[in-house]
Design a protein around this motif. Structure first.
Motif, PDB file in Angstrom:
ATOM      1  N   LEU A 171      -1.555   0.706  -6.244  1.00 12.21           N
ATOM      2  CA  LEU A 171      -0.964   1.528  -7.332  1.00 12.21           C
ATOM      3  C   LEU A 171      -0.425   2.855  -6.929  1.00 12.21           C
ATOM      4  N   GLY A 172       0.565   3.348  -7.510  1.00 12.70           N
ATOM      5  CA  GLY A 172       1.086   4.595  -7.214  1.00 12.70           C
ATOM      6  C   GLY A 172       1.829   4.676  -5.918  1.00 12.70           C
ATOM      7  N   ILE A 173       2.449   3.744  -5.631  1.00 14.51           N
ATOM      8  CA  ILE A 173       3.119   3.397  -4.293  1.00 14.51           C
ATOM      9  C   ILE A 173       4.534   4.169  -4.394  1.00 14.51           C
ATOM     10  N   CYS A 174       5.051   4.475  -5.359  1.00 15.37           N
ATOM     11  CA  CYS A 174       6.432   4.930  -5.532  1.00 15.37           C
ATOM     12  C   CYS A 174       6.325   6.343  -4.894  1.00 15.37           C
ATOM     13  N   SER A 175       5.366   7.172  -5.484  1.00 16.56           N
ATOM     14  CA  SER A 175       5.254   8.832  -5.091  1.00 16.56           C
ATOM     15  C   SER A 175       4.925   8.766  -3.498  1.00 16.56           C
ATOM     16  N   ALA A 176       4.214   7.691  -3.282  1.00 19.38           N
ATOM     17  CA  ALA A 176       3.740   7.652  -1.559  1.00 19.38           C
ATOM     18  C   ALA A 176       4.750   7.521  -0.778  1.00 19.38           C
ATOM     19  N   LEU A 177       6.045   6.824  -1.174  1.00 17.94           N
ATOM     20  CA  LEU A 177       7.446   6.754  -0.493  1.00 17.94           C
ATOM     21  C   LEU A 177       8.135   7.857  -0.555  1.00 17.94           C
ATOM     22  N   ALA A 178       7.884   8.645  -1.730  1.00 14.90           N
ATOM     23  CA  ALA A 178       9.118   9.613  -1.820  1.00 14.90           C
ATOM     24  C   ALA A 178       8.700  10.929  -1.176  1.00 14.90           C
ATOM     25  N   VAL A 179       7.258  11.299  -1.578  1.00 14.31           N
ATOM     26  CA  VAL A 179       7.067  12.751  -1.234  1.00 14.31           C
ATOM     27  C   VAL A 179       6.322  13.120  -0.041  1.00 14.31           C
ATOM     28  N   THR A 180       6.004  11.917   0.702  1.00 14.47           N
ATOM     29  CA  THR A 180       5.048  12.146   1.930  1.00 14.47           C
ATOM     30  C   THR A 180       5.950  12.506   3.237  1.00 14.47           C
ATOM     31  N   THR A 181       7.348  12.981   3.013  1.00 15.31           N
ATOM     32  CA  THR A 181       7.704  13.563   4.299  1.00 15.31           C
ATOM     33  C   THR A 181       7.418  14.694   4.626  1.00 15.31           C
ATOM     34  N   ARG A 182       6.789  15.677   3.823  1.00 14.81           N
ATOM     35  CA  ARG A 182       6.203  16.799   4.166  1.00 14.81           C
ATOM     36  C   ARG A 182       4.784  16.772   3.566  1.00 14.81           C
ATOM     37  N   LEU A 183       3.868  17.514   4.218  1.00 20.93           N
ATOM     38  CA  LEU A 183       2.676  17.501   4.129  1.00 20.93           C
ATOM     39  C   LEU A 183       2.490  18.487   2.662  1.00 20.93           C
ATOM     40  N   ASP A 184       3.245  19.490   2.542  1.00 19.62           N
ATOM     41  CA  ASP A 184       3.041  20.504   1.517  1.00 19.62           C
ATOM     42  C   ASP A 184       3.361  19.658   0.161  1.00 19.62           C
ATOM     43  N   LYS A 185       4.442  19.073   0.168  1.00 19.55           N
ATOM     44  CA  LYS A 185       4.875  18.382  -1.117  1.00 19.55           C
ATOM     45  C   LYS A 185       3.598  17.505  -1.722  1.00 19.55           C
ATOM     46  N   ALA A 186       3.147  16.600  -0.428  1.00 19.71           N
ATOM     47  CA  ALA A 186       2.099  15.564  -0.909  1.00 19.71           C
ATOM     48  C   ALA A 186       0.750  16.310  -1.380  1.00 19.71           C
TER      49      ALA A 186
END
Length: 227
Positions: A44-59
């Protein structure tokens, strides 16, 4: 944290374990981190894992938002569960979750404005996050506030662990940085590391999450689906 109460015989102090976690409490809190991780096991919640994980601060910031919303929403809905008509329960849940997301978004704009601009769409999507809706509907509606709080915290941390792990890998290998600070000196700046541009593209997150899912199912074969 334990408090004490005076016993009836001899005035000896007697421990009161009001905040001690029993077996069920520990399972509710800890199982979502690995045993039933929202992303790694329930997918579950895969979409956000694809979109915001390019930077650690956003994650990290989005993880904090999900943990905050999950905990408060679970507790509030658990407190109101016997007063919410079944016919409008989804509307009530969405209203509570949306209100919490708005509060988090406003705090984010007040203290981390530039980052809030990058995360604005994804913060809003917390409202329809499968993990948040699933826990409020599937757990908080049928359990007391204490367990609901632990469930929200556990699932929020389980989500955060995966999000932060994916972001750590992608930013480090894709840009040679963590939290925007150079960790691996880049060739273009006179260093030795050549960044892997694939890590900054969405497919890399899928590969990392797929590897995580495989590792969890290899480590715990009982998680594998039966034919």
């Amino acid at each position: 944290m334990n408090s004490t109460a005076t016993g009836s015989a001899g005035g000896a102090p007697k421990a009161v374990s009001g905040w001690r976690l029993d077996t069920r409490d520990r399972a509710t809190l800890l199982d979502p981190i690995l045993v039933s991780n929202p992303i790694g096991v329930q997918v579950l919640g895969i979409c956000s894992a694809l979109a915001v994980t390019t930077r650690l601060d956003k994650a990290v910031v989005l993880s904090i938002g999900v943990v905050f919303v999950l905990i408060i929403a679970n507790v509030v809905i658990s407190l109101l569960r016997e007063r919410i008509p079944a016919s409008i329960r989804i509307i009530v849940m969405l209203s509570i979750i949306a209100s919490l997301v708005i509060v988090f978004d406003q705090v984010l704009k007040a203290f981390l404005y530039e980052l809030s601009l990058e995360l604005s769409v994804f913060v809003g999507l917390i409202i329809t996050n499968c993990i948040v809706m699933g826990r409020t509907e599937g757990f908080a509606m049928s359990n007391p506030p204490r367990l609901s709080l632990l469930d929200g915290l556990g699932n929020g941390l389980g989500y955060a662990v995966v999000l932060v792990a994916v972001a750590f890998t992608r930013e480090l290998l894709g840009a040679g940085k963590l939290f925007g600070v150079t960790v691996l000196p880049l060739v273009k700046d006179g260093g030795w590391y050549v960044p892997n541009g694939l890590m900054l593209l969405a497919p890399s997150a899928l590969f990392i999450i797929a590897g995580l899912i495989w590792a969890l199912r290899t480590w715990k074969p009982q998680l594998q689906e039966k034919d």
